[in-house]
Motif scaffolding. Structure first.
Motif, PDB file in Angstrom:
ATOM      1  N   ARG A 127     -20.575 -31.300 -11.041  1.00  0.00           N
ATOM      2  CA  ARG A 127     -19.972 -30.144 -10.359  1.00  0.00           C
ATOM      3  C   ARG A 127     -20.433 -30.079  -8.905  1.00  0.00           C
ATOM      4  O   ARG A 127     -19.645 -29.743  -8.011  1.00  0.00           O
ATOM      5  CB  ARG A 127     -20.323 -28.862 -11.099  1.00  0.00           C
ATOM      6  N   VAL A 136     -13.455 -40.319 -13.365  1.00  0.00           N
ATOM      7  CA  VAL A 136     -14.056 -39.941 -12.087  1.00  0.00           C
ATOM      8  C   VAL A 136     -13.281 -40.626 -10.973  1.00  0.00           C
ATOM      9  O   VAL A 136     -13.103 -41.845 -10.993  1.00  0.00           O
ATOM     10  CB  VAL A 136     -15.539 -40.363 -12.024  1.00  0.00           C
ATOM     11  N   GLN A 154     -18.604 -32.653  -6.930  1.00  0.00           N
ATOM     12  CA  GLN A 154     -17.225 -32.211  -6.687  1.00  0.00           C
ATOM     13  C   GLN A 154     -17.189 -31.157  -5.584  1.00  0.00           C
ATOM     14  O   GLN A 154     -16.301 -31.178  -4.727  1.00  0.00           O
ATOM     15  CB  GLN A 154     -16.628 -31.633  -7.975  1.00  0.00           C
ATOM     16  N   ALA A 168     -13.834 -36.270  -7.776  1.00  0.00           N
ATOM     17  CA  ALA A 168     -13.086 -35.344  -8.631  1.00  0.00           C
ATOM     18  C   ALA A 168     -13.236 -35.842 -10.055  1.00  0.00           C
ATOM     19  O   ALA A 168     -13.206 -37.054 -10.308  1.00  0.00           O
ATOM     20  CB  ALA A 168     -11.615 -35.306  -8.232  1.00  0.00           C
ATOM     21  N   TYR A 169     -13.432 -34.924 -10.992  1.00  0.00           N
ATOM     22  CA  TYR A 169     -13.646 -35.324 -12.387  1.00  0.00           C
ATOM     23  C   TYR A 169     -12.703 -34.547 -13.285  1.00  0.00           C
ATOM     24  O   TYR A 169     -12.639 -33.319 -13.224  1.00  0.00           O
ATOM     25  CB  TYR A 169     -15.095 -35.064 -12.805  1.00  0.00           C
TER      26      TYR A 169
END
Length: 233
Positions: free
Chosen positions: A187, A202, A190, A196-197
Motif C-alpha cells: 500500500r 503487480v 502504491q 499498482a497492485y
C-alpha cells in the motif's frame, strides 16, 4: 543450437560455449513448478533464457524465505558445478520462461579442462555468496517496505514486462514476512506512485519511484554483480 540469450553464457568464448551447450536441452520453466527439493542431488544446472528461478529456504514450522533469484543473468545449481552436491533449498519457478538444462557432471568435467569456463563459474559463485551475505543483513536490518521495493526491482530486472504475476501470499513467503506486513508495504509503494497492485498482479508504474523506495542493498548487489561480470570479461 541458436545463440543463447543467457548473459552468463554470453561471457564465454565461442569454443567454451559450444562445448558446454553441445548436450544442452531447452526446457520450459512453468510457474509454481519445483526444479529440485531440499535433500535431492543436483543432477543438472539451468541457464535461464527467460523467467525467474527462486532458491527458497524453508523452516520446520512451514515458514519460508527467498535466499536469491536467478534470471537470464545467471545459472541455477551453481554449487553442483564444483563437486556433486545435494540441494539445501528448494528451487522453484517464480516467473514462467525457458532455460538451457545441462548435466552437472558434464559441467564439472568441462570446467576441469577449460580455464575460461572454470573462471566464469567461480566468479559467478563468488557473486552469489556476496549477495547472500548482503541479503542476510538486509533481512535483519531493513523495514518491509524497502525490502519489498528491492525485491520487486530484482524481479523487474529479470522480467520482460512491467506486469508481474505476484500474489501477496507469495511475496510474503519470499520475504519471510507476514501477509499483513507485505500488504501494508505494498500500500505504501502504491501511495508513492511506484506500483499498482490488483488481482495478484503487480504493475511497475514508476521505476525511479520504486528505486527511491528500495533499501541500499539493491544498488550494492547490482554493483557486485556488475563488478563480477567486468572481471570475467
Amino acid at each position: 543450437m541458436s545463440k543463447p540469450t543467457n548473459l552468463l553464457l554470453d561471457q564465454l568464448s565461442a569454443a567454451d560455449r559450444e562445448a558446454l551447450l553441445a548436450t544442452a536441452i531447452r526446457v520450459p520453466l512453468i510457474l509454481g513448478d519445483d526444479l529440485i527439493q531440499p535433500g535431492q542431488m543436483i543432477h543438472a544446472v539451468h541457464f535461464p533464457l527467460s523467467g525467474i528461478i527462486s532458491t527458497v529456504n524453508e523452516m520446520a514450522d512451514g515458514r519460508s524465505v527467498e535466499a536469491f533469484m536467478v534470471g537470464r543473468e545467471g545459472v541455477a545449481g551453481i554449487e553442483a558445478t564444483v563437486i556433486p552436491m545435494r540441494s539445501a533449498s528448494r528451487q522453484t519457478i517464480q516467473v514462467t520462461g525457458e532455460a538451457l538444462k545441462v548435466d552437472a557432471g558434464r559441467v564439472r568435467a568441462l570446467a576441469d579442462d577449460r580455464p575460461g569456463l572454470r573462471r566464469m563459474l567461480a566468479l559467478y559463485h563468488a557473486g552469489v555468496q556476496r549477495e547472500l551475505e548482503q541479503t542476510a543483513a538486509c533481512h535483519a536490518l531493513h523495514p518491509a517496505e524497502r525490502r519489498l521495493a528491492k525485491w520487486l526491482l530484482r524481479c523487474h530486472d529479470r522480467s520482460d514486462s512491467d506486469v508481474m504475476q505476484l500474489t501477496q501470499e507469495y511475496m510474503a513467503a519470499m520475504l519471510g514476512s507476514q501477509r499483513t506486513t507485505v500488504n501494508e508495504a505494498a500500500r505504501m509503494l502504491q501511495a508513492n506512485g511506484a506500483v499498482a497492485y490488483a488481482r495478484g498482479k503487480v504493475r511497475v508504474i514508476s521505476r525511479p519511484a520504486l528505486e527511491a523506495s528500495a533499501c541500499e542493498c539493491y544498488r550494492k548487489v547490482t554493483a557486485l554483480r556488475s563488478g563480477g561480470q567486468s572481471e570475467a570479461a
